[in-house]
Enzyme design. Structure first.
Site, short mmCIF file in Angstrom:
data_model
loop_
_atom_site.label_atom_id
_atom_site.label_comp_id
_atom_site.label_asym_id
_atom_site.label_seq_id
_atom_site.Cartn_x
_atom_site.Cartn_y
_atom_site.Cartn_z
N ASP A 75 -3.22 -10.81 4.42
CA ASP A 75 -1.96 -10.44 3.78
C ASP A 75 -2.03 -10.40 2.26
OD1 ASP A 75 -1.95 -13.18 3.29
OD2 ASP A 75 0.02 -13.55 4.19
N CYS B 144 3.24 -15.42 1.89
CA CYS B 144 2.73 -16.73 2.30
C CYS B 144 3.85 -17.76 2.46
CB CYS B 144 1.75 -17.26 1.27
SG CYS B 144 0.26 -16.29 1.03
#
Length: 380
Positions: A245, A370
C-alpha cells in the site's frame, strides 16, 4: 537490545543504517462490484474481499498510546491521528479504538464526530491490526491474520489480540488462517484480484517454512480471491518489509496507480522495486482476464516537503478511499501535492478530495492508509 524491544522508528533507522537488503523473487470501470463483461469469478467458498471504494459502514482507527514506541514524538502523532479522524468523521462514521485509560483524552482530541471505543491497543496502525473484512453468505466476517508486530519487530501484546477482541466486541464471525500477515500487505480490485509483495508475506519473520504456493492457497481460501499477482518488494529495509500500500493501489478495476521516485533522484532499492512492479503489472491480467493499466504518480521533491526523518514515507500511494471522500497526504511540495489531488479527482469525481498533513505519522514510517481500516457495508 532485542529486535522486539526496538521502537518502530528506531528499528527503521537501524535497518536503513545497516544497509540490509534482500530482494524478493520476481513473479512471473465500473465501481459497483461488477466488470463490464459481467460478475467476477466466484470463489469456491462464496467469500469476497471488496474494494475500498465500495460503501463503508464505518472507518476504524486506533489511538497511539505507547511512549516506548514513539518517545517524544507521541504528542505530535496523536495530534495527526486526531486531525485525520476528524477529517474522515466529517463524511462518514469513524470509530477510534483507544486504551480504556486513554479514551477520554482521545475523545477530547478528536471531537464529537469521532466515536471512541475503549479497547486495548498498542499503536495507531489499524490497517494491519484490525481484521481484514470479507463478505460471505450475506454477512460480514473478519479474517484474523495473527498480527505479530511485523515479524516481532515492535511491541504488540495488545495489538496481537486486537483482531479477536474487536470481532468479539461487534459480534462479527472470526475466520482463522495459518498465515501471518497485515492488512497493508494486500491490495484488491474487489473483483477477485489480489496484489501483494512477496517480501512482506513469504518471509521467515512471518511464515517460516511456508512456500509462496502455500501462502497463495491460504490467501485465496481466507479472502475469496481467485487471482494473485506477486510483486517482489524489498526485505529488511523497513519495518513492514515493503507493504504494497506504499507501492501501488487500485483506483478502479483494471487501473492502478504506481509510486515513482521524484524525477532526477539516483536509483535506490525503492525505485528499483517500483520498476519491478511496473514490469509485472503491465504484463499481468486481473481475475477477469483483463489487462491492467499502470499510471505512475511521482513522489514530492524531498527538498520541499515539510516532514523529515530517516523513516519518512513520502509516497502518495498511502491514501484512503472513504465512502464520500478520498484522503491523501499533503507533503508541502505544492506542485506535487496539487498533481496528486488532481489525479485523485479524475478517478473519483464523485468524492471530495481531502488533503491531510500527516508529517508525524509519515515520520514514523506510515501514512493515511496505514492508519485506517474500512468496515464494508453489505452489498457494496
Amino acid at each position: 537490545m532485542s529486535v522486539s524491544a526496538l521502537s518502530r522508528r528506531t528499528l527503521l533507522r537501524t535497518l536503513a543504517g545497516a544497509g540490509v537488503l534482500t530482494l524478493g523473487l520476481t513473479a512471473c470501470t465500473d465501481l459497483d462490484g461488477e466488470g463490464a463483461d459481467g460478475p467476477p469469478p466466484t470463489a469456491p467458498n462464496g467469500r469476497r474481499l471488496g474494494a475500498e471504494w465500495e460503501k463503508h459502514t464505518r472507518t476504524y482507527m486506533a489511538w497511539p498510546g505507547s511512549e516506548n514506541v514513539w518517545g517524544e514524538q507521541l504528542r505530535d502523532v496523536q495530534k495527526d491521528i486526531a486531525g485525520l479522524a476528524a477529517a474522515i468523521g466529517a463524511h462518514e462514521p469513524v470509530t477510534l479504538l483507544a486504551r480504556p485509560e486513554q479514551a477520554d483524552a482521545a475523545r477530547k482530541a478528536c471531537g464529537s464526530d469521532v466515536e471512541v471505543v475503549p479497547l486495548a491497543v498498542d499503536d495507531l496502525w489499524a490497517r494491519d491490526t484490525v481484521p481484514v473484512f470479507v463478505e460471505e453468505g450475506g454477512k460480514v466476517k473478519g479474517v484474523d491474520f495473527n498480527f505479530s508486530g511485523w515479524g516481532n519487530k515492535q511491541e504488540h501484546g495488545r495489538d496481537g489480540k486486537l483482531a479477536r477482541a474487536l470481532l468479539e466486541q461487534y459480534g462479527i464471525e472470526r475466520i482463522q488462517t495459518p498465515v501471518v500477515a497485515e492488512g497493508g500487505s494486500f491490495e484488491t480490485d474487489g473483483l477477485g484480484t489480489l496484489v501483494l509483495t512477496e517480501s512482506s508475506v513469504v518471509n521467515g519473520n512471518r511464515n517460516p517454512g511456508m512456500s509462496r504456493d502455500r501462502v497463495e492457497q491460504e490467501l485465496k481460501a481466507a479472502l475469496g480471491v481467485t487471482k494473485v499477482i506477486w510483486l517482489a518488494g524489498v526485505k529488511g529495509q523497513d519495518i513492514t518489509d515493503a507493504h504494497v500500500d506504499c507501492l501501488m493501489r487500485f483506483v478502479a478495476p483494471g487501473v492502478v496507480l504506481l509510486d515513482q521516485a521524484f524525477p532526477g533522484l539516483p536509483a535506490d532499492v525503492w525505485s528499483r522495486s517500483a520498476d519491478q512492479a511496473k514490469d509485472v503489472l503491465k504484463d499481468a491480467t486481473d481475475a477477469r482476464g483483463k489487462p491492467i493499466e499502470v499510471i505512475e504518480l511521482p513522489q514530492p521533491d524531498p527538498d520541499r516537503i515539510t516532514g523529515r526523518g530517516d523513516a519518512f514515507v513520502s509516497s502518495y500511494m498511502n491514501f484512503y478511499i472513504g465512502s464520500k471522500g478520498v484522503y491523501l497526504p499533503k507533503f508541502g511540495d505544492d506542485r506535487a501535492d496539487d498533481r496528486a489531488q488532481q489525479m485523485m479527482k479524475e478517478h473519483f469525481p464523485d468524492r471530495e478530495i481531502v488533503p491531510v498533513r500527516i508529517d508525524a505519522i509519515a515520520g514514523g514510517g506510515g501514512g493515511i492508509h496505514c492508519a485506517t481500516h474500512d468496515l464494508p457495508a453489505l452489498g457494496g
